[in-house]
Write an enzyme that holds these catalytic residues in place. Structure first.
Site, PDB file in Angstrom:
ATOM      1  N   ASP A  33      15.265  -2.354   6.480  1.00 35.67           N
ATOM      2  CA  ASP A  33      14.382  -3.515   6.434  1.00 35.67           C
ATOM      3  C   ASP A  33      13.033  -3.185   7.061  1.00 35.67           C
ATOM      4  OD1 ASP A  33      16.655  -6.350   6.833  1.00 35.67           O
ATOM      5  OD2 ASP A  33      16.364  -4.913   5.225  1.00 35.67           O
ATOM      6  N   PHE A  36      10.999  -1.325   4.661  1.00 41.06           N
ATOM      7  CA  PHE A  36      10.520  -2.232   3.610  1.00 41.06           C
ATOM      8  C   PHE A  36       9.302  -3.022   4.094  1.00 41.06           C
ATOM      9  CE2 PHE A  36      10.322  -6.250   1.388  1.00 41.06           C
ATOM     10  CZ  PHE A  36      10.527  -5.876   0.067  1.00 41.06           C
ATOM     11  N   SER A  82       9.497 -16.679   3.915  1.00 38.62           N
ATOM     12  CA  SER A  82       9.621 -15.533   4.816  1.00 38.62           C
ATOM     13  C   SER A  82       8.544 -15.635   5.892  1.00 38.62           C
ATOM     14  CB  SER A  82       9.467 -14.231   4.043  1.00 38.62           C
ATOM     15  OG  SER A  82       8.166 -14.159   3.490  1.00 38.62           O
ATOM     16  N   GLU A 112      12.520 -16.148  19.705  1.00 37.50           N
ATOM     17  CA  GLU A 112      13.913 -15.971  19.311  1.00 37.50           C
ATOM     18  C   GLU A 112      14.149 -14.533  18.886  1.00 37.50           C
ATOM     19  OE1 GLU A 112      14.006 -20.468  17.340  1.00 37.50           O
ATOM     20  OE2 GLU A 112      14.153 -18.693  16.074  1.00 37.50           O
ATOM     21  N   LYS A 114      15.206 -11.690  16.440  1.00 37.14           N
ATOM     22  CA  LYS A 114      15.192 -11.606  14.966  1.00 37.14           C
ATOM     23  C   LYS A 114      16.468 -10.874  14.529  1.00 37.14           C
ATOM     24  CE  LYS A 114      12.289 -10.486  11.023  1.00 37.14           C
ATOM     25  NZ  LYS A 114      13.373  -9.937  10.228  1.00 37.14           N
ATOM     26  N   ARG A 135      19.265 -17.300   0.808  1.00 35.81           N
ATOM     27  CA  ARG A 135      17.818 -17.414   0.608  1.00 35.81           C
ATOM     28  C   ARG A 135      17.435 -17.239  -0.863  1.00 35.81           C
ATOM     29  NH1 ARG A 135      13.356 -16.445   3.790  1.00 35.81           N
ATOM     30  NH2 ARG A 135      14.522 -15.379   5.429  1.00 35.81           N
ATOM     31  N   CYS A 411      -2.769  11.079 -19.411  1.00 42.11           N
ATOM     32  CA  CYS A 411      -3.502  11.153 -20.680  1.00 42.11           C
ATOM     33  C   CYS A 411      -4.687  12.109 -20.658  1.00 42.11           C
ATOM     34  CB  CYS A 411      -3.975   9.759 -21.105  1.00 42.11           C
ATOM     35  SG  CYS A 411      -5.254   9.048 -20.045  1.00 42.11           S
ATOM     36  N   CYS A 426      -7.571   5.468 -14.057  1.00 41.76           N
ATOM     37  CA  CYS A 426      -7.716   5.971 -15.410  1.00 41.76           C
ATOM     38  C   CYS A 426      -8.289   4.833 -16.249  1.00 41.76           C
ATOM     39  CB  CYS A 426      -6.359   6.412 -15.963  1.00 41.76           C
ATOM     40  SG  CYS A 426      -6.403   6.780 -17.732  1.00 41.76           S
ATOM     41  N   CYS A 432      -3.556   4.990 -22.484  1.00 44.61           N
ATOM     42  CA  CYS A 432      -2.766   5.659 -21.439  1.00 44.61           C
ATOM     43  C   CYS A 432      -1.376   5.045 -21.429  1.00 44.61           C
ATOM     44  CB  CYS A 432      -3.453   5.492 -20.086  1.00 44.61           C
ATOM     45  SG  CYS A 432      -2.670   6.430 -18.757  1.00 44.61           S
TER      46      CYS A 432
END
Length: 673
Positions: A33, A36, A82, A112, A114, A135, A411, A426, A432
């Protein structure tokens, strides 16, 4: 350079969406996480600096992942948004400064832990648990009530001798304690089954099992931390007060939460748990900080995906050293060319890392990157972990520096880089391959036109067979059955499903079509706002940049992008073809029955909290009597309806523009008159 940025954003978007699906739907993420979040942060930074290249399907506009087909899908009464993430103390201080500037004085915060688990929303009616929903994508989630009932810390029925609302929602995090994770993972390993990478994935995978009897064998726990109910502000003044109440009702609330009176106390709480978290029996990956006062929360409001009154502090990422094997380049839907570092596999924060982001040519130059360099890689919430430095002491003296290409790797077109931009692009938009395929794949996506029977792989196949080059070509497939039947592994049933999916897409509402076009900066939310405001594509075409920018939450960059897209002849030709095929380019007008016309022609903005009315009630009253709501204070505003705890900045601006400030009682008098 612009092509590079666009490609980078596109590649990050694709990677993040893939991990989002693995993380939320399959419960088998290949990345942590924290990684991410870091990658998402990188994407947000790129989109903020170069908003013209934001993908309409960007994960920065999404809350969670997709919905699994195993469970009933339920829409959240209150969206499960979120939180924005911070990774250093200065960002927390900046958050506090923004809050105090908006409110006008010091505020209290609730800190708090997490929890690293699966978000859940529980509905209770007359004290009885009636529904549990994940969620999902933030708007709707999976109903997993039977599975959640197996969690011993979640009460099925509250005690009858305690006063609580007839109906309420309470939200929290389902997790697994470390000892249970190790024991159960060992059992899976002994049985020859696939093991889970971490307790979070194990908990998520468990709650998605269809057999609740099997779920009951896996010890899950749940902390509850947020209450929703009608007229909550009248029952409780603050988040801390409601936390104490739900604990009294019998819910499992973390004993480690703390009410802090200043940002200094918040930072002390963060410092303490940065080291003490390792002593907990469960995993946490940071600290959540919420403005305590509900009235201030309402005043601060929300962005498209997160509340402005809360943020999360994520603990520092892990860093490792490995070898750079090669640098490759990816071309995205928007033409941006993104460099990617291919690494010798290395274990980092629980996952094996083989690739890392290099962002753009500036980053390669900043790192002073050479072939076969020994590099430092960090995971900080990113999908592709980030190369943050080079160990030059281990560099081969004969190594040559990495040179960014001058031509498109797909390309061969000469790349362009606009002044002030970091990314190379590009410009061969219509020639392309990855750009063309990417636009087609975006159009058919689930949140866009959702064309069943026509997937990403089929798009690639049809492109290579020269059946698709433009979006409008999709609607010519209905007339090419004789060609389709000759394609290998493409049977009659597949063709029928695809043709039906194409036909059904013509009924998609205008905002979906607008989103599907892939206009830069026009995501799902922006498309809805534009569609609702302008009602039709023709009206949007005729609007000036200033008129588009005047729409709520639509800035000048979005307006310029939309105006430019609709002004280009090739796009106009494509839109004409789509309209001829029957796509919806206007919204259905709904007849609104007015209760009166006393406010007709007048504009209003509501701010603050009111003892006798909610903002929603006042908005409904204004609109039902012919008034129009505005989203911000400007010279077009006729009245500011002010309640208690209104932000000082709004008051100053209203007084400067000489906008009349009235109370809710004065508003009612206007309506009655």
């Amino acid at each position: 350079m612009l092509q590079d940025i666009q490609t980078k954003i596109e590649e990050l978007t694709a990677e993040l969406n893939t991990y989002n699906y693995q993380y939320y739907v399959l419960a088998n993420s290949a990345i942590s996480d924290y990684d991410f979040d870091q990658k998402l942060k990188e994407l947000e930074a790129l989109e903020s600096e170069y908003p013209q290249y934001r993908d309409p399907n960007s994960p920065t506009l999404k809350v969670g992942g997709d919905i699994t087909s195993k469970f009933n899908t339920v829409q959240h009464r209150w969206p499960m948004l979120s939180l924005s993430n911070t990774y250093n103390e200065q960002e927390l201080i900046d958050f506090d400064e923004r809050v105090r500037k908006a409110i006008g004085h010091e505020v209290a915060y609730v800190c708090e832990l997490k929890f690293d688990g699966l978000s859940i929303s529980l509905t209770y009616e007359n004290g009885k648990l009636t529904q549990a929903v994940t969620r999902g994508d933030g708007i709707q989630g999976d109903e997993v009530t039977n599975n959640v009932r197996t969690i011993r810390s979640i009460p099925h029925q509250l005690k009858s001798n305690i006063a609580y609302p007839d109906v309420f929602e309470i939200r929290g995090e389902i997790f697994m304690h470390k000892s249970a994770f190790l024991r159960l993972n060992k059992e899976r390993e002994d049985n020859g089954e696939a093991t889970y990478a971490n307790p979070r994935n194990f908990a998520s995978g468990t709650i998605k099992l269809q057999d609740s009897a099997e779920v009951s064998k896996r010890p899950l726990d749940c902390f509850l931390y947020f209450l929703y109910m009608e007229n909550r502000n009248r029952a409780y003044q603050s988040h801390w007060e409601s936390l104490c109440a739900v604990r009294d009702w019998g819910f499992h609330v973390s004993e480690h939460s703390k009410l802090c009176s200043s940002i200094e106390e918040v930072l002390s709480f963060v410092h303490y748990w940065d080291t003490e978290r390792h002593q907990l029996t469960y995993d946490i990956d940071g600290i959540v900080i919420k403005v305590n006062d509900y009235a201030y929360q309402e005043e601060l409001g929300f962005t498209a995906k997160s509340p402005r009154w809360a943020t999360s502090y994520k603990f520092k990422a892990e860093r490792v050293e490995t070898t750079l094997e090669a640098v490759t380049y990816q071309v995205g839907r928007t033409g941006a060319v993104t460099p990617v570092a291919n690494l010798s596999p290395v274990l980092l924060a629980g996952t094996t890392v083989k690739r890392a982001s290099l962002h753009n040519a500036n980053e390669i130059e900043r790192l002073d990157l050479y072939e076969k360099d020994t590099v430092y890689v960090e995971k900080g919430g990113e999908i592709i972990p980030k190369v943050i430095g080079v160990n030059t002491e281990k560099r081969d003296p004969s190594a040559t520096p990495i040179k960014y290409p001058e031509h498109c790797p797909e390309c061969g077109t000469m790349l362009v880089r606009q002044e002030g931009e970091a990314v190379h692009y590009c410009p061969n938009e219509d020639g392309c391959e990855p750009q063309i395929i990417g636009k087609l794949q975006h159009f058919i996506g689930r949140k866009m036109m959702d064309i069943q029977g026509l997937g990403d792989e089929t798009i690639v196949t049809f492109y290579k067979l020269d059946l698709l080059r433009h979006i409008s070509d999709i609607y010519t497939l209905q007339e090419k059955r004789d060609v389709l039947v000759t394609i290998e592994r493409f049977g009659q049933r597949s063709i029928d499903n695809m043709i039906k999916g194409i036909a059904d897409s013509k009924n998609k509402p205008f905002e979906k079509v607008l989103f599907a076009l892939g206009i830069r900066h026009v995501g799902e939310t922006v498309a809805k706002k534009l569609a609702l405001h302008f009602k039709s594509l023709d009206n949007l075409k005729q609007a000036s940049i200033e008129e588009i920018a005047s729409v709520q939450d639509i800035g000048i960059r979005i307006a310029e992008s939309v105006h430019q897209y609709l002004s280009e002849p090739e796009h106009q030709t494509e839109l004409d073809k789509l309209k001829a095929y029957g796509l919806q380019f206007e919204i259905e007008e709904k007849t609104v029955e007015l209760a009166g016309s006393s406010l007709e022609g007048k504009t209003f903005l509501i701010s603050g909290v009111f003892a006798a009315h909610s903002r929603e009630d006042l908005t409904a009253l204004i609109e039902s009597h012919g008034g129009k709501m505005l989203s911000s204070i400007s010279s077009k505003l006729n009245y500011l309806v002010a309640g208690d705890k209104m932000g000082p900045s709004k008051l100053v601006k209203a007084e400067k523009l000489k906008v009349p400030i009235i109370s809710d009682e004065e508003l009612l008098k206007m309506i009655n008159q």
